[in-house]
Design a protein around this motif. Sequence first.
Motif, PDB file in Angstrom:
ATOM      1  N   VAL A 243       7.112   4.589   2.022  1.00  0.00           N
ATOM      2  CA  VAL A 243       5.668   4.721   2.248  1.00  0.00           C
ATOM      3  C   VAL A 243       5.349   5.716   3.357  1.00  0.00           C
ATOM      4  O   VAL A 243       6.227   6.147   4.100  1.00  0.00           O
ATOM      5  N   ARG A 244       4.079   6.052   3.449  1.00  0.00           N
ATOM      6  CA  ARG A 244       3.644   6.953   4.515  1.00  0.00           C
ATOM      7  C   ARG A 244       3.739   6.234   5.855  1.00  0.00           C
ATOM      8  O   ARG A 244       3.206   5.142   6.020  1.00  0.00           O
TER       9      ARG A 244
ATOM     10  N   VAL B 234       3.564   7.399  -4.307  1.00  0.00           N
ATOM     11  CA  VAL B 234       4.117   6.119  -3.847  1.00  0.00           C
ATOM     12  C   VAL B 234       3.523   4.996  -4.694  1.00  0.00           C
ATOM     13  O   VAL B 234       2.297   4.921  -4.844  1.00  0.00           O
TER      14      VAL B 234
ATOM     15  N   ARG C  76      11.043  -1.074   1.951  1.00  0.00           N
ATOM     16  CA  ARG C  76       9.706  -0.549   1.677  1.00  0.00           C
ATOM     17  C   ARG C  76       9.343   0.574   2.643  1.00  0.00           C
ATOM     18  O   ARG C  76       8.677   1.540   2.261  1.00  0.00           O
TER      19      ARG C  76
ATOM     20  N   ASP D  39      -4.725   9.125   0.782  1.00  0.00           N
ATOM     21  CA  ASP D  39      -3.372   8.658   0.458  1.00  0.00           C
ATOM     22  C   ASP D  39      -3.186   8.382  -1.033  1.00  0.00           C
ATOM     23  O   ASP D  39      -2.058   8.166  -1.487  1.00  0.00           O
ATOM     24  N   HIS D  40      -4.288   8.392  -1.770  1.00  0.00           N
ATOM     25  CA  HIS D  40      -4.161   8.057  -3.189  1.00  0.00           C
ATOM     26  C   HIS D  40      -3.343   9.089  -3.960  1.00  0.00           C
ATOM     27  O   HIS D  40      -2.863   8.809  -5.054  1.00  0.00           O
TER      28      HIS D  40
ATOM     29  N   PRO E 146      -6.350  -5.448  -4.703  1.00  0.00           N
ATOM     30  CA  PRO E 146      -5.344  -4.402  -4.479  1.00  0.00           C
ATOM     31  C   PRO E 146      -5.356  -3.888  -3.047  1.00  0.00           C
ATOM     32  O   PRO E 146      -6.226  -4.256  -2.256  1.00  0.00           O
ATOM     33  N   PRO E 147      -4.398  -3.037  -2.710  1.00  0.00           N
ATOM     34  CA  PRO E 147      -4.346  -2.475  -1.361  1.00  0.00           C
ATOM     35  C   PRO E 147      -5.573  -1.625  -1.048  1.00  0.00           C
ATOM     36  O   PRO E 147      -6.235  -1.123  -1.956  1.00  0.00           O
TER      37      PRO E 147
ATOM     38  N   ASP F  38      -6.304   4.530   2.291  1.00  0.00           N
ATOM     39  CA  ASP F  38      -7.263   5.589   2.573  1.00  0.00           C
ATOM     40  C   ASP F  38      -7.338   6.527   1.361  1.00  0.00           C
ATOM     41  O   ASP F  38      -6.348   6.710   0.647  1.00  0.00           O
TER      42      ASP F  38
ATOM     43  N   LEU G  36      -0.559  10.367  -2.863  1.00  0.00           N
ATOM     44  CA  LEU G  36       0.869  10.260  -2.543  1.00  0.00           C
ATOM     45  C   LEU G  36       1.635   9.702  -3.740  1.00  0.00           C
ATOM     46  O   LEU G  36       1.134   8.838  -4.455  1.00  0.00           O
TER      47      LEU G  36
ATOM     48  N   ALA H 261       1.970   1.595  -5.507  1.00  0.00           N
ATOM     49  CA  ALA H 261       1.167   0.640  -4.732  1.00  0.00           C
ATOM     50  C   ALA H 261       0.682  -0.452  -5.665  1.00  0.00           C
ATOM     51  O   ALA H 261       0.478  -0.218  -6.861  1.00  0.00           O
TER      52      ALA H 261
ATOM     53  N   ALA I 173       0.833  -1.195   0.000  1.00  0.00           N
ATOM     54  CA  ALA I 173       0.000   0.000   0.000  1.00  0.00           C
ATOM     55  C   ALA I 173       0.874   1.255   0.000  1.00  0.00           C
ATOM     56  O   ALA I 173       2.093   1.180   0.126  1.00  0.00           O
ATOM     57  N   ARG I 174       0.225   2.404  -0.122  1.00  0.00           N
ATOM     58  CA  ARG I 174       0.947   3.685  -0.047  1.00  0.00           C
ATOM     59  C   ARG I 174       1.322   4.013   1.398  1.00  0.00           C
ATOM     60  O   ARG I 174       2.245   4.773   1.649  1.00  0.00           O
ATOM     61  N   SER I 175       0.559   3.472   2.331  1.00  0.00           N
ATOM     62  CA  SER I 175       0.836   3.660   3.758  1.00  0.00           C
ATOM     63  C   SER I 175       1.354   2.352   4.340  1.00  0.00           C
ATOM     64  O   SER I 175       0.925   1.273   3.924  1.00  0.00           O
ATOM     65  N   ALA I 176       2.248   2.447   5.302  1.00  0.00           N
ATOM     66  CA  ALA I 176       2.726   1.242   5.992  1.00  0.00           C
ATOM     67  C   ALA I 176       1.543   0.484   6.589  1.00  0.00           C
ATOM     68  O   ALA I 176       1.457  -0.742   6.515  1.00  0.00           O
ATOM     69  N   PHE I 177       0.612   1.235   7.148  1.00  0.00           N
ATOM     70  CA  PHE I 177      -0.510   0.648   7.882  1.00  0.00           C
ATOM     71  C   PHE I 177      -1.337  -0.314   7.035  1.00  0.00           C
ATOM     72  O   PHE I 177      -1.829  -1.326   7.537  1.00  0.00           O
ATOM     73  N   HIS I 178      -1.512  -0.002   5.754  1.00  0.00           N
ATOM     74  CA  HIS I 178      -2.395  -0.834   4.928  1.00  0.00           C
ATOM     75  C   HIS I 178      -1.658  -1.929   4.170  1.00  0.00           C
ATOM     76  O   HIS I 178      -2.249  -2.561   3.292  1.00  0.00           O
ATOM     77  N   HIS I 179      -0.405  -2.151   4.501  1.00  0.00           N
ATOM     78  CA  HIS I 179       0.272  -3.308   3.924  1.00  0.00           C
ATOM     79  C   HIS I 179      -0.421  -4.580   4.418  1.00  0.00           C
ATOM     80  O   HIS I 179      -0.900  -4.658   5.546  1.00  0.00           O
TER      81      HIS I 179
END
Lengths: 213, 213
Positions: free
Chosen positions: B135-136, A176, B131, A171-172, A164-165, A168, A174, A178, A88-94
Amino acid sequence: MLSTTERTRLRRGKHKGRTDRSELYALLDEGLVCHLGVVVGGSPMVVPTAYGRVDDTLYLHGSTGARSLRTDGEVCVTVTLLDGLVLARSAFHHSANHRSAMVYGRPRVVEDEEERMSALRAITDQVVPGRWEEVRAPTAKEMAATRVLALSLAEASVKVRTGPPGDDDEDHELPVWAGVLPVRQVFGEPEPDPGLAPGIGVPASVRGCRSPR
Amino acid sequence: MLSTTERTRLRRGKHKGRTDRSELYALLDEGLVCHLGVVVGGSPMVVPTAYGRVDDTLYLHGSTGARSLRTDGEVCVTVTLLDGLVLARSAFHHSANHRSAMVYGRPRVVEDEEERMSALRAITDQVVPGRWEEVRAPTAKEMAATRVLALSLAEASVKVRTGPPGDDDEDHELPVWAGVLPVRQVFGEPEPDPGLAPGIGVPASVRGCRSPR
């Protein structure tokens, strides 16, 4: 249908749950290894091991001396198929795309010799379908050294993540990358035993092994 | 060196045991998924999950609501790498070439924010090295929703099986193919997120992913 119990009810990620029994079967039939969880002296113990399925029964086997098979209590058998890394673009949504099954229950020690033999056939053919017919069957001595457990598939849950991831919305934007990095298990070229007699070719069972899985 | 405890002493297949701590590290660093075993209400529960390693600590993470992370008791974390199917002339000697690590202990809930962040970095970089930097980073809200557990690698065992089948001498004359069917995990082509903005290429981390593993 898979019925829900206190143990199999999904608390989180409910949308990932599957309740069709055929999905449980397909997932179990595709796996090569399960992780068997038992409680030994109050502590959990998780052991990778082979398994086989016959209808609504999962079979496990091992040495009669194996601690993991000597339990007379509840077990949890988990089969996990990893399909992709979800970046994902955020670590959290990996996350990971995967299919996993958890089977709970109190296994039965199989005593009937015919059922024991069918179970070992199922376990052998789980790994390489058709292999059982090609090889020397177990002797009485080997059977005596082997414990076979049967676990009902009555209490089981299946969880599947695909796609896909789930970033949020904000974050789209960003800059980064994904997406999903697919993962799969593949077989290499069969490596003959060094002591193999000349003229014995790779059999149909091994050539036919499901790949990619 | 890995020291031996009642739980990590190998009862059977002692020749498969490894006592070099560097082998434990290498195995853990290569895996993508572990199986976490906990005891919930007296029953075992085995959950596939991500992990990361920093020195002699294994980190796990998940939702604060996850039952598998709410345990205050002992856990067992098992990482299994399947390397090949060992196809013997006899059903009995079928096996699997594999490397597996079992880590036992009572995990600590990580409270320090700096350690929590390092743990999440380790878990993210375990899957795709580098990674984390792309990422964020987690927000305070995301951090509040995340539980991080630290498990010491003090009590661990490593088991490795390699090589051809171990058929009995008298079975070598059987007209049965025997050998090893190698198994490995590979990555496919990265699949960009459908909503990916144009011009964002696959980053170095994803291109550099270790493959084959």
